[in-house]
Design a protein around this motif. Structure first.
Motif, PDB file in Angstrom:
ATOM      1  N   THR A   2      -9.410  47.114 -24.213  1.00  0.00           N
ATOM      2  CA  THR A   2      -8.083  47.687 -24.468  1.00  0.00           C
ATOM      3  C   THR A   2      -7.828  47.762 -25.962  1.00  0.00           C
TER       4      THR A   2
ATOM      5  N   GLY B 249      -4.580  48.764 -26.861  1.00  0.00           N
ATOM      6  CA  GLY B 249      -3.139  48.612 -27.001  1.00  0.00           C
ATOM      7  C   GLY B 249      -2.573  49.786 -27.774  1.00  0.00           C
TER       8      GLY B 249
ATOM      9  N   ALA C  14      -8.072  55.136 -27.576  1.00  0.00           N
ATOM     10  CA  ALA C  14      -6.728  55.451 -28.058  1.00  0.00           C
ATOM     11  C   ALA C  14      -6.767  56.646 -28.994  1.00  0.00           C
TER      12      ALA C  14
ATOM     13  N   ARG D  95      -5.064  47.927 -17.512  1.00  0.00           N
ATOM     14  CA  ARG D  95      -5.067  47.832 -18.977  1.00  0.00           C
ATOM     15  C   ARG D  95      -3.701  48.269 -19.488  1.00  0.00           C
ATOM     16  N   GLU D  96      -3.413  47.883 -20.704  1.00  0.00           N
ATOM     17  CA  GLU D  96      -2.259  48.479 -21.357  1.00  0.00           C
ATOM     18  C   GLU D  96      -2.731  49.862 -21.780  1.00  0.00           C
ATOM     19  N   GLN D  97      -2.031  50.895 -21.373  1.00  0.00           N
ATOM     20  CA  GLN D  97      -2.525  52.242 -21.643  1.00  0.00           C
ATOM     21  C   GLN D  97      -2.600  52.493 -23.152  1.00  0.00           C
ATOM     22  N   PRO D  98      -3.733  53.044 -23.615  1.00  0.00           N
ATOM     23  CA  PRO D  98      -3.871  53.291 -25.050  1.00  0.00           C
ATOM     24  C   PRO D  98      -2.953  54.410 -25.540  1.00  0.00           C
TER      25      PRO D  98
ATOM     26  N   ALA E 224      -2.317  58.327 -24.132  1.00  0.00           N
ATOM     27  CA  ALA E 224      -2.921  58.574 -22.826  1.00  0.00           C
ATOM     28  C   ALA E 224      -1.914  58.898 -21.729  1.00  0.00           C
TER      29      ALA E 224
ATOM     30  N   ALA F 195       1.209  57.266 -19.010  1.00  0.00           N
ATOM     31  CA  ALA F 195       1.521  55.991 -18.354  1.00  0.00           C
ATOM     32  C   ALA F 195       0.624  55.638 -17.165  1.00  0.00           C
TER      33      ALA F 195
END
Lengths: 305, 324
Positions: free
Chosen positions: A4, A6, A33, B228-231, B234, B236
């Motif tokens: 991840t 974040g 990301a 995961r915490e969405q990057p 991306a 939700a």
């Protein structure tokens, strides 16, 4: 491998993932990301690859935080391509010193136009907030006090075209602002079955102009009077390609009223319209260091102040 | 002039090998879905590689020839008839001006191909004659054939010496209601949990009615994504990624249900996690599956995929040599 990212600001280069897309594609995800830096890397690597003209490469497709290459595996083994790509990646590094010969383009949009308004009202049952418009909802979830403040942020800084696709001519645009100022909105809960062509929409971290009428899941904010796709190649901007946007373009979305919308639409109809645009050499370093100051300069080039 | 469309069939389009090299502007390749059948049709009538033919889906058209022609029908089992009389498939046949080609109901498979000596002559758009209906380009006016359309046939010279040449029976594919497709796992497959990847590969999936030139949608299981915490950028939903490119044959699983394999007229990119790609050698067979058929996906490595590609090429070379 880091799983991840974040939403924090990147401090180091993430590990790229190299992968086979069947026997005919190599897919490289530079990062999970989105960031301007990662898009600059995707562009720098794919530009370099294009210049090399390696036999067996049939498609080079830069994307937001990734890129994809289609090959003829008889001419070029996927593993040989991957070796070369890794070497190019090292050469490109963190894109310091990378220059992009591009153009700055004025793209007028009418916010809260009647056509997208009619559409978004029709599909309220597929939206997170049936009692607000897409714009009101997006302003709220991004912590803006009013719709107008939100529009000001959206239209106050220019955008980088980071990918073309989904359908021909549709540009994904990422705003040239620091990570903490990036606007992010969810996509519709369930996609719409209809979107008017030239709708100005937003989903995830990207603004788009829908090139053709069709299904879509991005929040709808407005509409452009101008095409981004012209299969008939009638307009001057489309003489070389049926698609106007190019990866690496810098677009400034400029708010217009109904009167200007109608006038520009009529010019398109007559075939006399031409996008206002200026050649520009873009320095990612400068954008990353002080985006707002650089944006002033960019807009100065476009509008001549 | 060459062919007059009396009835268009369900979905009949002009296709060739496809419009390559335009992915970066969002243009999918289009082209014949079952490359093998399309290509063998051209071998039969002695066309150059890449000559355009007709792709006929599920229900064949009724076509009247307005000049003498040499033709071949390949692909799905959709028995051809000339003036109502059964005619052979996978074999070169001669038709005369005024003859009517029609098709019996579909047996096995999903798509048949008509090759005409000289090729279907529609304007070339961006180095291909393939139809891409979504934005209306290529083919005949960018759309599927309609009643009363008229198609030109290219100059092919006299090919009547080819009549009767046929593909060796060993090379005529049999289309089954149960298909195994070989897949290279990869792309954003790290998004699926290990258990879900196992489930994806062990499930017998069913082709839904949503199966066309854009893609094939399957049902039969539910897959889960790694939490995961969405990057940034991306969106939700856990099935969402920062929008990226989709290879032809790539498999995505929006919402964890109903995997979709993207095909020739697919969207070129988007924000759904892709988990692997159906190898090129097996996409011909995929294109011959239809609603309610069963499909399993088997994981292979690149070497096996390249070997399969080479075997398919060798087979096509053999067929071409036998017919020349």
């Amino acid at each position: 491998m880091k799983r991840t990212m974040g939403r924090s600001v990147e401090t180091e280069l993430p590990q790229a993932r190299y992968s086979y897309g069947g026997d005919e594609y190599v897919f490289v995800e530079l990062a999970e990301a989105m960031s301007l830096k990662v898009n600059f890397r995707a562009m720098a690597i794919t530009n370099r690859l294009r210049e090399e003209g390696i036999p067996g490469v049939t498609d080079i497709c830069p994307s937001n935080a990734s890129y994809m290459i289609r090959i003829d595996p008889y001419e070029l083994h996927p593993d040989d391509l991957i070796s070369r790509l890794k070497a190019i990646d090292e050469e490109v590094g963190d894109v310091r010193g990378f220059e992009l010969e591009t153009r700055v383009v004025d793209v007028p949009v009418m916010m809260e136009d009647p056509w997208t308004h009619e559409t978004l009202m029709r599909f309220r049952d597929r939206h997170q907030d049936p009692n607000a418009t897409d714009l009101e909802y997006s302003a709220r979830v991004n912590g803006f006090g009013s719709k107008e403040d939100f529009i000001e942020a959206l239209l106050g800084s220019p955008w980088l075209v980071t990918m073309i696709g989904f359908v021909p001519g549709l540009p994904w645009c990422y705003q040239l602002v620091p990570p903490e100022e990036q606007i992010e909105v969810p996509k519709y809960v369930r996609p719409r079955t209809y979107t008017p062509e030239r709708a100005f929409g937003f989903g995830g971290g990207f603004a788009v102009v829908y090139s053709v009428e069709g299904a879509g899941g991005y929040q709808l904010f407005g509409r452009s009077p101008l095409p981004v796709l012209d299969v008939t190649q009638r307009l001057k901007d489309f003489q070389e390609s049926i698609v106007f946007p190019k990866p690496g373009d810098i677009w400034n979305y400029r708010r217009i009223d109904r009167e200007e919308f109608d006038r520009l639409e009529a010019e398109v109809e007559e075939g006399t319209f031409e996008y206002k645009k200026k050649e520009f050499v873009f320095h990612p370093d400068r954008s990353l260091e002080d985006p707002h100051a650089y944006n002033e300069e960019i807009l100065g080039v476009l509008y001549g102040n | 002039m060459g062919i007059r469309v009396r009835q268009p069939g369900l979905l009949t389009t002009v296709q060739d090998t496809g419009r390559f090299g335009e992915y970066a502007i969002g243009m999918p390749p289009s082209g014949a879905m079952d490359v093998f059948s399309y290509q063998v049709g051209n071998y039969l009538v002695g066309n150059e590689d890449g000559a355009a033919g007709l792709e006929m889906t599920y229900l064949g058209p009724e076509l009247e020839f307005t000049e003498d022609a040499v033709i071949a029908i390949t692909g799905a089992e959709m028995p051809p008839k000339i003036n109502g009389e059964v005619a052979p498939a996978w074999e070169v046949i001669a038709v005369e001006s005024g003859d009517v080609l029609s098709f019996d109901y579909l047996g096995s498979g999903a798509r048949s191909y008509l090759a005409v000596a000289g090729g279907i002559d529609v304007p070339i758009f961006m180095h291909s004659r393939s139809t891409y209906t979504l934005i209306g380009l290529g083919g005949l006016e960018g759309r599927a054939l309609q009643e009363a359309d008229e198609l030109e046939v290219g100059e092919g010279g006299d090919r009547s010496d080819r009549v009767g040449k046929a593909v060796d029976e060993d090379h005529v594919p049999a289309y089954s209601k149960e298909t195994e497709l070989r897949v290279i796992i990869g792309l954003a497959s790290y998004r699926l949990t290990e258990e879900s990847m196992e489930e994806f590969l062990s499930t017998t999936w069913t082709v839904t009615p949503d199966a066309d030139r854009v893609g094939y949608r399957y049902k039969g299981g539910e897959l889960k994504f790694v939490e995961r915490e969405q990057p940034a950028g991306a969106g939700a939903d856990p099935a969402n990624v920062v929008d990226f490119g989709y290879p032809i044959g790539s498999i995505q699983v929006p919402g964890g249900v109903e995997p979709i394999v993207l095909m020739n007229d697919a969207v070129t990119g988007g924000g759904y996690a892709t988990i692997g790609t159906v190898i090129s050698a097996d996409r011909d067979r995929l294109a011959q599956t239809k609603t309610n058929d069963k499909t399993r996906f088997r994981s292979v490595d690149l070497d096996e995929a390249l070997k399969a590609r080479e075997e398919r090429r060798q087979q096509m070379v053999q067929i071409q040599q036998a017919l020349s």
